[in-house]
Scaffold this motif. Structure first.
Motif, PDB file in Angstrom:
ATOM      1  N   SER A  30      69.272  33.152  46.999  1.00 38.12           N
ATOM      2  CA  SER A  30      68.716  33.977  45.921  1.00 38.12           C
ATOM      3  C   SER A  30      69.623  35.128  45.510  1.00 38.12           C
ATOM      4  CB  SER A  30      67.353  34.529  46.362  1.00 38.12           C
ATOM      5  OG  SER A  30      67.532  35.314  47.524  1.00 38.12           O
ATOM      6  N   CYS A  31      70.765  35.286  46.169  1.00 40.69           N
ATOM      7  CA  CYS A  31      71.650  36.403  45.836  1.00 40.69           C
ATOM      8  C   CYS A  31      72.991  35.878  45.342  1.00 40.69           C
ATOM      9  CB  CYS A  31      71.856  37.308  47.059  1.00 40.69           C
ATOM     10  SG  CYS A  31      73.018  38.662  46.768  1.00 40.69           S
ATOM     11  N   PRO A  32      73.272  35.975  44.037  1.00 43.84           N
ATOM     12  CA  PRO A  32      74.520  35.423  43.492  1.00 43.84           C
ATOM     13  C   PRO A  32      75.775  36.057  44.103  1.00 43.84           C
ATOM     14  CG  PRO A  32      72.995  36.027  41.714  1.00 43.84           C
ATOM     15  CD  PRO A  32      72.430  36.570  42.983  1.00 43.84           C
ATOM     16  N   ASP A  33      75.729  37.361  44.336  1.00 44.30           N
ATOM     17  CA  ASP A  33      76.917  38.027  44.878  1.00 44.30           C
ATOM     18  C   ASP A  33      77.266  37.519  46.267  1.00 44.30           C
ATOM     19  OD1 ASP A  33      76.296  41.314  43.404  1.00 44.30           O
ATOM     20  OD2 ASP A  33      77.293  39.508  42.638  1.00 44.30           O
ATOM     21  N   CYS A  34      76.262  37.479  47.128  1.00 47.09           N
ATOM     22  CA  CYS A  34      76.513  37.005  48.497  1.00 47.09           C
ATOM     23  C   CYS A  34      76.872  35.523  48.503  1.00 47.09           C
ATOM     24  CB  CYS A  34      75.284  37.259  49.382  1.00 47.09           C
ATOM     25  SG  CYS A  34      75.004  39.008  49.727  1.00 47.09           S
ATOM     26  N   ALA A  35      76.236  34.761  47.623  1.00 44.67           N
ATOM     27  CA  ALA A  35      76.546  33.336  47.529  1.00 44.67           C
ATOM     28  C   ALA A  35      77.996  33.141  47.109  1.00 44.67           C
ATOM     29  CB  ALA A  35      75.602  32.649  46.538  1.00 44.67           C
ATOM     30  N   LYS A  36      78.451  33.983  46.180  1.00 40.74           N
ATOM     31  CA  LYS A  36      79.846  33.885  45.740  1.00 40.74           C
ATOM     32  C   LYS A  36      80.801  34.212  46.885  1.00 40.74           C
ATOM     33  CE  LYS A  36      83.134  35.943  42.559  1.00 40.74           C
ATOM     34  NZ  LYS A  36      83.391  37.017  41.583  1.00 40.74           N
ATOM     35  N   ALA A  37      80.465  35.229  47.666  1.00 40.71           N
ATOM     36  CA  ALA A  37      81.311  35.593  48.802  1.00 40.71           C
ATOM     37  C   ALA A  37      81.403  34.428  49.783  1.00 40.71           C
ATOM     38  CB  ALA A  37      80.742  36.833  49.504  1.00 40.71           C
ATOM     39  N   ARG A  39      80.971  31.283  49.108  1.00 43.26           N
ATOM     40  CA  ARG A  39      81.759  30.186  48.499  1.00 43.26           C
ATOM     41  C   ARG A  39      83.245  30.470  48.604  1.00 43.26           C
ATOM     42  NH1 ARG A  39      77.981  30.195  44.445  1.00 43.26           N
ATOM     43  NH2 ARG A  39      79.318  31.488  43.143  1.00 43.26           N
ATOM     44  N   ARG A  40      83.625  31.727  48.422  1.00 41.50           N
ATOM     45  CA  ARG A  40      85.049  32.065  48.509  1.00 41.50           C
ATOM     46  C   ARG A  40      85.596  31.820  49.916  1.00 41.50           C
ATOM     47  NH1 ARG A  40      87.545  35.665  44.888  1.00 41.50           N
ATOM     48  NH2 ARG A  40      88.142  37.131  46.512  1.00 41.50           N
TER      49      ARG A  40
ATOM     50  N   SER B 103      84.060  21.783  37.211  1.00 47.42           N
ATOM     51  CA  SER B 103      83.674  21.095  38.445  1.00 47.42           C
ATOM     52  C   SER B 103      83.025  22.109  39.384  1.00 47.42           C
ATOM     53  CB  SER B 103      84.888  20.460  39.119  1.00 47.42           C
ATOM     54  OG  SER B 103      85.696  21.457  39.695  1.00 47.42           O
ATOM     55  N   ASP B 104      82.443  21.629  40.456  1.00 45.54           N
ATOM     56  CA  ASP B 104      81.694  22.514  41.333  1.00 45.54           C
ATOM     57  C   ASP B 104      82.546  23.150  42.418  1.00 45.54           C
ATOM     58  OD1 ASP B 104      79.292  22.180  40.073  1.00 45.54           O
ATOM     59  OD2 ASP B 104      78.768  20.411  41.229  1.00 45.54           O
ATOM     60  N   GLU B 105      83.675  22.547  42.704  1.00 52.31           N
ATOM     61  CA  GLU B 105      84.471  23.052  43.815  1.00 52.31           C
ATOM     62  C   GLU B 105      85.827  23.542  43.327  1.00 52.31           C
ATOM     63  OE1 GLU B 105      81.518  22.505  46.348  1.00 52.31           O
ATOM     64  OE2 GLU B 105      83.456  23.379  46.864  1.00 52.31           O
ATOM     65  N   PRO B 106      86.317  24.627  43.860  1.00 50.04           N
ATOM     66  CA  PRO B 106      87.649  25.097  43.473  1.00 50.04           C
ATOM     67  C   PRO B 106      88.713  24.129  43.984  1.00 50.04           C
ATOM     68  CG  PRO B 106      86.813  26.394  45.295  1.00 50.04           C
ATOM     69  CD  PRO B 106      85.698  25.495  44.870  1.00 50.04           C
ATOM     70  N   VAL B 107      89.779  23.992  43.188  1.00 47.99           N
ATOM     71  CA  VAL B 107      90.839  23.044  43.545  1.00 47.99           C
ATOM     72  C   VAL B 107      92.099  23.816  43.912  1.00 47.99           C
ATOM     73  CG1 VAL B 107      92.356  21.238  42.655  1.00 47.99           C
ATOM     74  CG2 VAL B 107      89.940  21.238  42.063  1.00 47.99           C
ATOM     75  N   LEU B 170      94.612  36.375  46.262  1.00 51.50           N
ATOM     76  CA  LEU B 170      94.361  35.207  45.424  1.00 51.50           C
ATOM     77  C   LEU B 170      93.669  35.575  44.127  1.00 51.50           C
ATOM     78  CD1 LEU B 170      93.259  32.666  48.168  1.00 51.50           C
ATOM     79  CD2 LEU B 170      95.355  32.627  46.845  1.00 51.50           C
ATOM     80  N   GLY B 171      93.034  36.723  44.108  1.00 50.64           N
ATOM     81  CA  GLY B 171      92.433  37.166  42.867  1.00 50.64           C
ATOM     82  C   GLY B 171      90.990  36.740  42.724  1.00 50.64           C
ATOM     83  N   GLU B 172      90.362  37.293  41.706  1.00 53.20           N
ATOM     84  CA  GLU B 172      88.937  37.071  41.520  1.00 53.20           C
ATOM     85  C   GLU B 172      88.611  35.647  41.142  1.00 53.20           C
ATOM     86  OE1 GLU B 172      87.381  40.011  43.102  1.00 53.20           O
ATOM     87  OE2 GLU B 172      86.013  38.828  41.858  1.00 53.20           O
ATOM     88  N   GLY B 173      89.587  34.920  40.606  1.00 50.66           N
ATOM     89  CA  GLY B 173      89.323  33.567  40.141  1.00 50.66           C
ATOM     90  C   GLY B 173      89.102  32.571  41.261  1.00 50.66           C
ATOM     91  N   PHE B 174      89.483  32.936  42.472  1.00 48.09           N
ATOM     92  CA  PHE B 174      89.395  31.987  43.590  1.00 48.09           C
ATOM     93  C   PHE B 174      87.935  31.740  43.945  1.00 48.09           C
ATOM     94  CE2 PHE B 174      91.330  29.661  46.919  1.00 48.09           C
ATOM     95  CZ  PHE B 174      90.400  29.670  47.930  1.00 48.09           C
ATOM     96  N   GLY B 175      87.582  30.455  44.044  1.00 48.95           N
ATOM     97  CA  GLY B 175      86.233  30.101  44.462  1.00 48.95           C
ATOM     98  C   GLY B 175      85.208  30.244  43.359  1.00 48.95           C
ATOM     99  N   HIS B 176      85.695  30.461  42.130  1.00 49.10           N
ATOM    100  CA  HIS B 176      84.734  30.633  41.032  1.00 49.10           C
ATOM    101  C   HIS B 176      84.132  29.304  40.639  1.00 49.10           C
ATOM    102  CE1 HIS B 176      82.941  32.080  37.326  1.00 49.10           C
ATOM    103  NE2 HIS B 176      83.570  31.131  36.660  1.00 49.10           N
ATOM    104  N   VAL B 177      82.855  29.334  40.467  1.00 49.24           N
ATOM    105  CA  VAL B 177      82.160  28.127  40.007  1.00 49.24           C
ATOM    106  C   VAL B 177      81.718  28.376  38.584  1.00 49.24           C
ATOM    107  CG1 VAL B 177      80.136  26.666  40.310  1.00 49.24           C
ATOM    108  CG2 VAL B 177      81.364  27.522  42.295  1.00 49.24           C
ATOM    109  N   SER B 178      82.144  27.545  37.674  1.00 50.43           N
ATOM    110  CA  SER B 178      81.842  27.801  36.256  1.00 50.43           C
ATOM    111  C   SER B 178      80.433  27.353  35.922  1.00 50.43           C
ATOM    112  CB  SER B 178      82.836  27.057  35.392  1.00 50.43           C
ATOM    113  OG  SER B 178      82.695  25.667  35.605  1.00 50.43           O
TER     114      SER B 178
END
Lengths: 217, 178
Positions: A30-37, A39-40, B103-107, B170-178
């Protein structure tokens, strides 16, 4: 309230125990910020794993071939022997054959000089040269106390030192050296042998020739 | 195990240790030194040291952790000797290079993989060791702590700092899901 990023890092590593693990999963949903972290961190792990590596199978095959004699005990190095002393009383242990081998090369070099320069003055010069060479044998300081039980170990350890070290090599107490025969050439190219690219050395017929020890340590 | 008094080494046990650890040790060494030949030498030397010193280990696990530690130290020494420089990059990963848009996963692209590898090389040794052991040796925090001689809590902090240090470059773009 969002969990600490370090906690998310631990969660991605699977190191957070229950029930906290489930609570973090619930929060990430439910938290986009933490989810993004999260995922990174996961993407980073994937990226590191995806970095092209060398041919692991080939490396393992070569490594196995190199280690097989050790595992079967075919190649064993004796632990007792001469020792080398570094600064502050630190010691590098050399097996006796290696210490004797080092001493032999000094003496063989000295002997070779005498063989080809038989005059007394040349002998004195040779002795001064050998003494200078011995004094110039500067090794790098031992940064940690280790016992090198083979020349391979010793060279690897010396290679790993980043600054000069002082190395003193002492033969074990009680070791005696003796003269052994007259020097002679084991093999010299015959006149009709194909040339190998080696430079022939002319030796006066009357001068003694150098002998290579046949019974190497 | 492995050695009995002054007798020959226990071949079966040594081979079992080799089979259980060599692939992982090669991966760890190769990632740190950046070449297969040097990595083989580091791992070879670690096993040779174990055999020649007749290292006494109560269990296979103890031998495994000792080997990992020796390989880690040996690899870091080799990398240092090669004169690898610590370089800072302002941006490695640019969002516009990320072909994962849609896509869902960063490449990870080739050039980015190279930058990622250089970034890993540029980490301080304490952070690099933890990340390499985590990602390439597959060890958990407790095992990494055992290898490095640090607490589990310290491992957790270092893993986090290593990741943040790499991601910052790596910058903010890393791991971004569009």
């Amino acid at each position: 309230m969002c969990p600490d990023r370090q906690l998310i890092s631990s969660y991605v590593d699977g190191e957070v125990p229950s029930p906290w693990k489930e609570r973090i999963a619930e929060h990430l949903a439910s938290c986009p910020d933490c989810a993004k972290a999260a995922r990174r961190y996961t993407a980073l792990a994937g990226g590191l794993a995806a970095i092209p590596g060398s041919d692991e199978a080939a490396s393992l095959t070569r490594l196995r071939a190199r280690l097989e004699p050790r595992f079967s005990g075919i190649e064993r190095r004796p632990r007792e022997g001469g020792f080398a002393r570094g600064p502050q009383g630190r010691y590098i242990v050399l097996p006796l054959p290696i210490a004797a081998g080092i001493a032999f090369f000094f003496l063989a070099g000295f002997g070779a000089m005498l063989a080809f320069s038989p005059s007394a003055m040349a002998s004195r010069a040779a002795m001064r040269s050998m003494a200078a060479s011995a004094a110039e044998l500067q090794a790098r300081p031992v940064s940690s106390l280790e016992a090198a039980t083979s020349m391979e170990d010793l060279l690897s350890m010396l290679d790993s030192q980043s600054s000069p070290i002082t190395l003193t090599i002492q033969l074990p107490a009680g070791t005696t050296l003796r003269d052994s025969g007259e020097p002679r050439i084991i093999r010299a190219p015959a006149r009709d042998e194909p040339k190998t690219g080696l430079v022939p050395v002319s030796v006066p017929a009357a001068a003694p020739t150098a002998k290579a020890q046949e019974d190497s340590p | 195990m492995f050695f009995q008094s002054d007798g020959p080494p226990n071949e079966a046990e040594l081979r079992k240790l080799y089979e259980a650890t060599a692939p992982m040790l090669i991966r760890v060494a190769a990632r740190i030194v950046g070449g297969s030949e040097a990595a083989e030498d580091v791992v070879h030397d670690a096993f040779v040291r174990l055999v020649e010193r007749r290292m006494p280990f109560p269990s296979l696990d103890d031998a495994k952790y000792w080997l990992i530690r020796v390989v880690k130290n040996g690899s870091l020494n080799v990398a240092k000797r090669k004169g690898r420089e610590v370089r800072a990059y302002e941006r490695w990963w640019r969002g516009e290079k990320d072909s994962s848009a849609g896509s869902d996963e960063p490449v990870i692209k080739a050039e980015s993989a190279d930058e990622l590898r250089r970034g890993l090389d540029s980490l301080p040794e304490g952070l690099k060791a933890v990340l390499v052991l985590k990602e390439y040796a597959g060890l958990n925090y407790k095992e990494i702590g055992r290898v490095l001689g640090i607490s589990e809590g310290n491992v957790k902090v270092r893993a986090f700092r290593a990741r943040e240090a790499l991601l910052a470059k790596l910058g903010e773009g890393f791991g971004h899901v569009s």
